[in-house]
Design a protein around this motif. Structure first.
Motif, PDB file in Angstrom:
ATOM      1  N   GLU A  49       0.836  -1.201   0.000  1.00  0.00           N
ATOM      2  CA  GLU A  49       0.000   0.000   0.000  1.00  0.00           C
ATOM      3  C   GLU A  49       0.871   1.251   0.000  1.00  0.00           C
ATOM      4  N   PHE A  50       0.426   2.247  -0.758  1.00  0.00           N
ATOM      5  CA  PHE A  50       1.109   3.545  -0.792  1.00  0.00           C
ATOM      6  C   PHE A  50       0.059   4.645  -0.802  1.00  0.00           C
ATOM      7  N   GLU A  51       0.100   5.488   0.218  1.00  0.00           N
ATOM      8  CA  GLU A  51      -0.822   6.620   0.354  1.00  0.00           C
ATOM      9  C   GLU A  51      -2.280   6.179   0.173  1.00  0.00           C
ATOM     10  N   ASN A  56       1.926  -2.734  -6.321  1.00  0.00           N
ATOM     11  CA  ASN A  56       2.842  -3.887  -6.302  1.00  0.00           C
ATOM     12  C   ASN A  56       2.152  -5.178  -5.865  1.00  0.00           C
ATOM     13  N   THR A  75       8.888  -0.825  -3.283  1.00  0.00           N
ATOM     14  CA  THR A  75       7.798  -0.282  -2.476  1.00  0.00           C
ATOM     15  C   THR A  75       8.313   0.864  -1.616  1.00  0.00           C
ATOM     16  N   PRO A  76       7.669   2.036  -1.660  1.00  0.00           N
ATOM     17  CA  PRO A  76       8.092   3.161  -0.818  1.00  0.00           C
ATOM     18  C   PRO A  76       7.736   2.923   0.649  1.00  0.00           C
ATOM     19  N   VAL A  77       8.665   3.244   1.534  1.00  0.00           N
ATOM     20  CA  VAL A  77       8.417   3.210   2.974  1.00  0.00           C
ATOM     21  C   VAL A  77       8.348   4.642   3.460  1.00  0.00           C
ATOM     22  N   PRO A  78       7.206   5.108   4.005  1.00  0.00           N
ATOM     23  CA  PRO A  78       7.061   6.513   4.399  1.00  0.00           C
ATOM     24  C   PRO A  78       7.869   6.855   5.640  1.00  0.00           C
ATOM     25  N   LEU A  83       4.344   0.338   7.008  1.00  0.00           N
ATOM     26  CA  LEU A  83       4.011  -0.087   5.647  1.00  0.00           C
ATOM     27  C   LEU A  83       2.808  -1.036   5.676  1.00  0.00           C
ATOM     28  N   TYR A 163      13.233   3.541   1.852  1.00  0.00           N
ATOM     29  CA  TYR A 163      12.768   4.488   2.865  1.00  0.00           C
ATOM     30  C   TYR A 163      13.061   5.882   2.341  1.00  0.00           C
ATOM     31  N   GLY A 170       4.560  10.021  -5.406  1.00  0.00           N
ATOM     32  CA  GLY A 170       3.116  10.271  -5.363  1.00  0.00           C
ATOM     33  C   GLY A 170       2.664  11.173  -6.489  1.00  0.00           C
TER      34      GLY A 170
END
Length: 847
Positions: A49-51, A56, A75-78, A83, A163, A170
């Motif tokens: 999940e992203f935002e 993915n 995968t982006p890690v905020p 995550l 990260y 986004g």
């Protein structure tokens, strides 16, 4: 390099075993034979999940995979290091989720933990991973999720992690979605047109392909009016502080010429760059493939209509034998009998209840081994197994279909811990069916011969290194040198796969030889005088002659030119293109005009079974030509074979020796447009392969070797300390000393050079990084390393070594001259011509 020549003799006996096995497997089955159908897909899917949105989609593997090869998504890690993810259970009971975070090469475990935030069971299970503060910003890692269900211990899911607090992923996702919407609505606004690089030379004749150079109308689907059917899946392929690469997968439907609805699978790739507050599309590719359905509308007797295909999918596996045409399309293998007007779907992962995301996964391909006039077919399925007894595995399965019994039998299986994209590239190097009924494959840098029963598997040679072997899938031949040293070849074995025999070529006294390739089955090798091999910046290996040898071992042609030396060759369409070099008055190697040898015997091309047509609505379409069937009055029948159960399937552990036993050669993986484009033996070859596609190149450990789309407008790699040379002869040592100090290495440059090592070999032996041979890379490609803060060494005029330290906003190179100890400026335009004359002689070292 391991050679097992005594096993070649065994192949004569293997042939007898193969014939007996084929007879046994194709005779009538006995009454106790049990039939079954391929089991449905059972593994869960995982999406990250992203935002707040899913990204993915990850497929499960039931065995541990080779971590550096699992490079499909990132995968982006905020900033909060949390995550979320979702498991689509498909009826599975999710008992636990564990996860590992590892370095890209898989060697270092950063953290391991059990996920304690799983939601209650249902069609989906949500969870959240909370990472420790061990993740460094801007660094990539590999996440391995291990899901335990009620029926399976561990199912592995892989994605890279980053990260971030410096990316614009986004905004880049929103940009790509808006671009896609504008194309679907045919809203040709400036928002769309300004991002394209349309030109009059681009081919807009097929809706199966569109890219950034296509016309505005073509990107907007031409006259077709597609509508999205079902969900859109999005994968993030690459991301850094400037560039994001995304791929969307979805299905569309559109009215065909006859008015009925037709279905298409679409892949859409975006590479978006953030520059000074603006987003720019720097690479785009959309492919479209019609979903094939065997019906009266598509199977018309003389042709089988396939419709719109993307360019890569026009390279169909097609085989004709008597009354039968066997072909692979849309992830399925079919056989058509023209007089009976009958289609048989020999193999498919698709389930009858179509549209299921697991069974539609397209990471596999077919190779037709044999097609007989009685309708029997032998074939191979290679890649990710969506369902069935090998579900969740990657490998190669060998099947035989009996037309009389309408049954498919799996004979043997070769498992692999590499994903489909890597397996596919290995099979491109060698996949050949010999006239002796043996299947020849290249796996894990070894060559294997396997009989059709799977009872005999002979390793002809293993541990092959780049530049020490050549293969030909077209003519069934391979050649390899016996010596480990790639610069010290004295004996080459040339193997004929149809005869199962080899002959040896010996180097003359004072010379070494190297395999280069094949043309029309004849073998090409290069000859070098040992006295001409010099170790300076790199190892100089100038070949003074080419020799072409026939299958009988007799010399056919010798190529030499006074004062000219050969760097390499390319063979294509009956022509040998020869890359040449010569020495100038200073003794330096300079580029010379290429030459060519044309094959005297012209081979008549077979008529292609794939034919093209054109219409105003669908533009270019394709069909398989079957010939006049005489079946105009017959109704089409479609059938599926039964699967024989209870028969022993041999599992062949081909090439899967422990890493400490089998050394892996240095290879470079070129990625672009969301896929692996090739595996190369040199960085320059890999860079050129994806240069125009804004791609990336990684090494065996999956760390970046090169990327095009992330270079700043100016850069300067300040060396730890300048090193002056006392004379021209000391320039190389001075430059190397500076690079060694930059790498914090205590190695003494002068001592190592005096011992006969090249600068590249010295740098490549350092444990803390890797040397990169950039010979042949143009200025724009080479400057990636300077942008990373890595000095680049160049050598011209014999031994005139210098370091390229940077470039400025005025398009000047900043070059360190070790003779003067000063930095000098050279305009990039002038530098391009200057270094180009010497063949772009660059090396670098990256930590």
């Amino acid at each position: 390099m391991k050679k097992i020549f005594r096993r070649i003799v065994i192949l004569a006996f293997v042939f007898v075993a193969a014939v007996a096995a084929v007879f046994f497997l194709t005779r009538k089955t006995e009454e106790e034979t049990v039939y079954t159908t391929m089991g449905g897909a059972t593994l869960p899917l995982v999406s990250m999940e992203f935002e707040g949105s899913p990204v993915n989609t990850l497929r499960g593997y039931v065995e541990e995979m080779h971590i550096p090869s699992m490079r499909d998504t990132i995968t982006p890690v905020p900033g909060n290091r949390k995550l979320p993810f979702t498991i689509h259970t498909y009826g599975n009971e999710i008992q636990s989720v564990e996860y590992d975070v590892r370095s890209l090469d898989g060697e270092n475990l950063i953290e391991t933990k059990v996920c304690e935030t799983l939601s209650p069971a249902g069609e989906t299970v949500r969870g959240e991973l909370t990472f420790q503060d061990l993740l460094a910003k801007g660094t990539e890692y590999v996440l391995v999720l291990k899901v335990r269900t009620g029926s399976r211990e561990n199912i592995h899911y892989y994605t890279r992690l980053r990260y971030y607090d410096d990316t614009h992923i986004g905004e880049q996702i929103a940009f790509a979605k808006n671009f896609r919407e504008l194309a679907f609505t045919k809203n040709i606004t400036e928002d769309l047109t300004v991002q394209l690089e349309s030109n009059n030379e681009t081919d807009n004749s097929t809706l199966g392909y569109a890219d950034i150079k296509s016309s505005y109308n073509h990107v907007a689907w031409g006259g077709l009016k597609p509508e999205i059917s079902g969900e859109i899946s999005m994968d993030i392929k690459e991301m850094n502080e400037m560039v994001g690469s995304l791929q969307f997968l979805y299905t569309v439907t559109a009215a065909g010429e006859a008015g009925g609805q037709e279905t298409y699978q679409v892949k859409e790739f975006f590479c978006v760059r953030f520059v000074e507050g603006k987003l720019w599309l720097i690479a785009y590719e959309r492919t479209m493939d019609q979903v094939f359905e065997a019906s009266e509308e598509t199977v018309r007797g003389e042709t089988i209509e396939l419709g719109i295909l993307s360019p890569k999918n026009t390279e169909l596996e097609i085989r004709k034998a008597g009354d039968y045409t066997v072909f692979a399309v849309d992830g399925e293998l079919w056989s058509y009998q023209k007089t009976g007007h009958e289609m048989t779907r020999l193999f498919s992962f698709k389930e009858d209840s179509d549209g299921e995301a697991r069974s539609l996964y397209d990471q596999h391909e077919f190779r037709i081994v044999n097609a007989e006039e009685n309708g029997d077919v032998s074939f191979v399925v290679c890649g990710y197994m969506n369902r069935g007894i090998h579900e969740g595995e990657c490998g190669l399965s060998f099947y035989q279909y009996s037309r009389e019994e309408n049954t498919v039998s799996e004979i043997f299986y070769i498992p692999s811990d590499r994903p489909y994209q890597v397996l596919k590239e290995e099979l491109r190097r060698l996949f050949y069916v010999g006239k002796n009924q043996l299947l020849y494959l290249m796996f894990e840098n070894g060559i294997y011969a396997i009989d059709f029963s799977g009872e005999e598997c002979v390793e002809l040679v293993s541990g092959l290194k780049e530049h020490t072997f050549a293969t030909s899938s077209e003519f069934g031949a391979a050649a390899w040198q016996e010596e480990e040293d790639i610069y010290g070849g004295k004996t080459i074995q040339v193997y004929d796969m149809d005869k199962g025999e080899s002959f040896a070529i010996q180097a003359d006294a004072g010379e070494v030889i190297r395999p280069l390739g094949f043309i029309d089955g004849d073998f090409i090798y290069g000859k070098t005088k040992e006295e001409d091999i010099k170790r300076k910046m790199t190892v100089e290996y100038p070949m003074y002659a080419l020799e072409i040898v026939g299958r009988d071992g007799k010399a056919q042609t010798t190529y030499t030119r006074e004062g000219m030396y050969i760097r390499g060759i390319e063979v294509e369409d009956g022509k040998i293109q020869i890359e040449r070099q010569r020495r100038d008055s200073d003794g330096a190697w300079v580029e010379a005009e290429s030459d060519a040898l044309i094959q005297n015997q012209v081979t008549e091309e077979e008529e292609s079974a794939l034919v093209r047509d054109f219409s105003e609505l669908k533009k270019t379409t394709y069909a398989v030509k079957t010939g006049d069937s005489g079946a105009e009055d017959k109704r089409l029948s479609v059938r599926k074979p039964r699967t024989l159960a209870g028969r022993e399937i041999r599992v062949l552990e081909v090439g899967r020796m422990p890493s400490e036993v089998r050394e892996r050669p240095k290879q470079y993986y070129a990625y672009a447009s969301g896929r692996l484009e090739g595996i190369c033996g040199s960085p320059a070859e890999a860079i050129w392969l994806v240069y125009d596609q804004m791609g990336v190149v990684v090494g065996n450990d999956q760390n970046y070797v090169w990327t095009r789309a992330n270079r700043r407008t100016e850069a300067l790699a300040e060396p730890v300390e300048g090193q002056k040379a006392a004379s021209e002869d000391g320039r190389l040592s001075a430059c190397l000393s500076m690079m060694l100090r930059e790498a914090e290495s205590p190695v003494d440059a002068a001592t190592e050079l005096a011992a006969g090592k090249s600068a590249y070999e010295i740098l490549d032996s350092l444990p803390s990084g890797k040397a990169v041979d950039l010979h042949g890379c143009i200025l724009n490609q080479m400057l990636y390393y300077v942008n990373r803060g890595c000095p680049v060494m160049a050598m011209t005029k014999g031994s005139q070594a210098e370091l390229i330290l940077g470039y400025d906003i005025y398009k000047n190179l900043i070059i360190y001259n070790p003779l003067t100890g000063e930095k000098e400026l050279m305009p990039e335009e002038e530098a391009e011509k200057y270094y180009g004359a010497y063949g772009y002689p660059f090396i670098s070292w990256v930590p």
